[in-house]
Design an enzyme around this catalytic site. Structure first.
Site, PDB file in Angstrom:
ATOM      1  N   ARG A   1       0.826  -1.204   0.000  1.00  0.00           N
ATOM      2  CA  ARG A   1       0.000   0.000   0.000  1.00  0.00           C
ATOM      3  C   ARG A   1       0.861   1.255   0.000  1.00  0.00           C
ATOM      4  NH1 ARG A   1      -1.491   2.993   3.763  1.00  0.00           N
ATOM      5  NH2 ARG A   1      -0.610   1.537   5.239  1.00  0.00           N
ATOM      6  N   THR A   2       1.833   1.293   0.895  1.00  0.00           N
ATOM      7  CA  THR A   2       2.685   2.479   0.989  1.00  0.00           C
ATOM      8  C   THR A   2       3.544   2.638  -0.263  1.00  0.00           C
ATOM      9  OG1 THR A   2       2.738   2.250   3.380  1.00  0.00           O
ATOM     10  CG2 THR A   2       4.426   3.630   2.400  1.00  0.00           C
TER      11      THR A   2
ATOM     12  N   LYS B   1      23.761  -9.152  -0.091  1.00  0.00           N
ATOM     13  CA  LYS B   1      25.214  -9.327  -0.276  1.00  0.00           C
ATOM     14  C   LYS B   1      26.011  -8.562   0.771  1.00  0.00           C
ATOM     15  CE  LYS B   1      24.778  -9.986  -5.281  1.00  0.00           C
ATOM     16  NZ  LYS B   1      24.950  -9.312  -6.578  1.00  0.00           N
TER      17      LYS B   1
ATOM     18  N   HIS C   1       6.571   6.959  10.744  1.00  0.00           N
ATOM     19  CA  HIS C   1       5.970   6.749   9.433  1.00  0.00           C
ATOM     20  C   HIS C   1       5.348   8.084   9.038  1.00  0.00           C
ATOM     21  CE1 HIS C   1       4.242   5.026   6.026  1.00  0.00           C
ATOM     22  NE2 HIS C   1       3.354   4.219   6.541  1.00  0.00           N
TER      23      HIS C   1
ATOM     24  N   ARG D   1      11.637   2.260   3.171  1.00  0.00           N
ATOM     25  CA  ARG D   1      11.065   1.529   4.311  1.00  0.00           C
ATOM     26  C   ARG D   1      12.082   0.495   4.751  1.00  0.00           C
ATOM     27  NH1 ARG D   1       5.300  -0.676   6.034  1.00  0.00           N
ATOM     28  NH2 ARG D   1       5.119   1.577   6.025  1.00  0.00           N
TER      29      ARG D   1
END
Lengths: 310, 310, 310
Positions: A51-52, A80, A129, A101
């Site tokens: 959604r974000t 890695k 957020h 995120r």
């Protein structure tokens, strides 16, 4: 303003400007459709969040820009052993702005210190957020006409719910805001919010366990999900998760102008029978999330005054 | 026409119009290159399918639009327990049209009831895959010049193969179509197709076990893969999967105008030595899949009559 | 030139032309911003590599084109058993050019034989990674002003490191190049490079174990990662991986114009304290990687002479 790491990076005036811009975009979409031609947004999602991520991508595409990025850490160089600092220096060569995120708190902050492009924190662990908070503020201000002088109910997991904490931080700066904190005792707001933010700022609040009793007083009801991943104990989760379900019967106790917000995704904390109630604003909130992110991208790129506003 | 959930959502006339549009696109690509400027397609793939997803994305990009979405359920909010109904209401705020693939039958149908944007079923379990059917019809009509008056051989897994069932449903509406159903006894077409569709509509058909014997009669040979994931039993899969392999020797038995189609991916049911045979149409079919999806997107967005056709 | 599978596909003259074009792009970005309007790049990454994938995507978007593709084999049809040959024939219907990374050596070569669009090898196992080599050459030529007459130190895993092998292959074609090969004995360059390339071409080189001793002689130091995935033995990896770490103290031994390159990602083989040294060129190298790929895409699409150069 170079990065957006925490909702508190923005002054009340800067938030007002952002929300004004978002409302202008809402009403003049076509004037913004090509502002970011040739610009690129990088979406660096070390933790999946459809959604974000899609909200950011939609925002950038709606401004005429393009998107590069990854949707989970598996498909990134993180596997890695590359540090976030190195990744952001590389991404700075690819994109003009980035949304990150990350499961670790502080990762976007670390990235911002090495970045030559604006970094937007799109959620870092249980921490912050900020674009959700901007979305919440835009939804409330647009639909209620104001951000002060109201009683805001916050319901659900108030202990771990970062969106709730950020929203409290943001709203205490407006005058006449009162809170009703509705949660099981085990999931009450922590002291660093209750004492350090609410009491420190002399904000009226009450803590209740019963959603029904609170309904009549509220101008805004902000529901949250009981996030399974925040619990250590499966049994405790199962016992608590269904306690605070909003349904038609409870909605009947609320005033005619009360708004219901939810950061989504919801599981069952709001019954689907509430969806068609005109007071249910959580899907309109998604749309406001796109406008808020469009306004933020423009502001961080220094393009917020390109379109003249009367 | 608002959504496309099943090939049977479309009347013969609507299919004709779609195929006409697809052929016009094929021959006038540049006239369609900017029709969807500013529009967004959401590709919601809860189950990976590179070929289908990229076909939709290519179609939208070729119309000047953009794409947002996800390629597997892992990177979607589904993992957090969000319902398809909620997801589509959120996606409706992001995109103008969506293509959904889902492992559960009926998921796109459920989504369509809550969606404010057109939903295209891009495959739901073993159920439907209407854009594959449109692709098949476009390929046959373009390369043969007609959709009726022909003998169509369907070979392989006729029990579980959804593309075969959809194609039968679609073709029985044209006059003069005959079927040769070529499969092992264990993978024959089920009664809800054989009796309810073929016999109900008085369509001539025969069921055979031997691909070689059928070759000479066919105008079109539709090959299908023995899909491993449809089997419960590994041994049974291994025993059956190589039974119906099309090779040069079998092709020598067919007429000079017979077309070979395949929904792809193929494993080994068509030998690579057949690829250069001019009757092998399965890679051209991929190209027609893009044109069919372009025509469908335009039609569902109400943009199908923007480019004038003489 | 139709495909780019190996750095050796290009003559010295073709490389010069590519690098000239890349430098022109660097200095006239806006003139190239719409050259690939309506074109599509397919990124087929059977093995994740964020940096390389995003570099290609950034390159194509910066030319005005679009991108389709996948970031890992899980979300591709490969999981259903489709061959690379079939995939490329399908992708040829979707895109105008493709970049393929594959864990199996030779996969892009196989693809190129069936492809009707240019195929760029974006890394195939331990084999080749020609766009990294172009990037390295562009970085050196732009920052040093030449590709010959210099001493190049190659440090780290010289046995398995494909970028090192490709760079040696490429540089031996210029006059006056000398190598200092700095590695643990176990990870020395293999004979098919040392004997077949260096000695065959009478290129002066020395093999040393100590990075410190080499520093003063070098015009360019090319550092590489000790890649964990190339080791069979965890203990051996742990013993070796920290042996050749570049830090401020070692940098103090080098000349004022020595350049440090690294193909990235780095783990800890270059200390972050070196990042701000003006001789550290590895992040600028990332930017040159985008220009090199832009030049390559234009060249393979036959669009390399569209923008007039004085």
């Amino acid at each position: 303003m170079k990065h957006l790491l925490s909702p508190m990076d923005l002054s009340v005036e800067e938030i007002d400007e952002l929300l004004d811009l978002a409302n202008h975009i809402e009403n003049h979409k076509e004037q913004y459709a090509h502002i970011c031609d040739g610009k690129k947004l990088a979406t660096l999602f070390y933790e999946p969040s459809t959604r974000t991520r899609l909200s950011f991508e939609t925002a950038m595409l709606s401004l005429g820009g393009n998107v590069v990025g990854f949707a989970s850490a598996d498909s990134s160089s993180a596997a890695k052993g590359e540090s976030v600092s190195d990744t952001i220096r590389i991404i700075s060569c690819y994109a003009d702005i980035c949304a990150m995120r990350h499961p670790k708190e502080g990762a976007p902050m670390v990235a911002s210190t090495k970045s030559s492009i604006p970094v937007i924190n799109a959620g870092d662990g249980g921490h912050q957020h900020p674009t959700q908070t901007l979305t919440d503020l835009l939804t409330i201000r647009t639909l209620k006409g104001r951000l002060g002088n109201m009683t805001v109910g916050l319901c659900g997991d108030l202990k771990f719910g970062r969106t709730v904490h950020s929203l409290i931080h943001a709203l205490v700066r407006y005058t006449g805001v009162r809170f009703v904190l509705i949660s099981p005792r085990e999931l009450r707001v922590p002291d660093y919010i209750r004492i350090d933010v609410l009491e420190e700022n002399h904000i009226p609040y009450e803590e209740v366990e019963n959603l029904e009793d609170a309904m009549a007083k509220l101008d805004v009801l902000y529901m949250t999900r009981v996030q399974k991943e925040r619990f250590f104990n499966e049994e405790e989760y199962i016992r608590m998760k269904d306690c605070y379900i909003l349904d038609k019967a409870k909605m009947a106790l609320a005033g005619p102008d009360m708004l219901v917000l939810h950061p989504l995704p919801r599981v069952n904390e709001i019954s689907v029978e509430v969806d068609d109630d005109p007071r249910a604003a959580y899907f309109r909130q998604v749309q406001y999330g796109v406008y808020a992110r469009m306004a933020l991208i423009l502001t961080l790129l220094g393009l917020d005054h390109i379109v003249p506003r009367e």
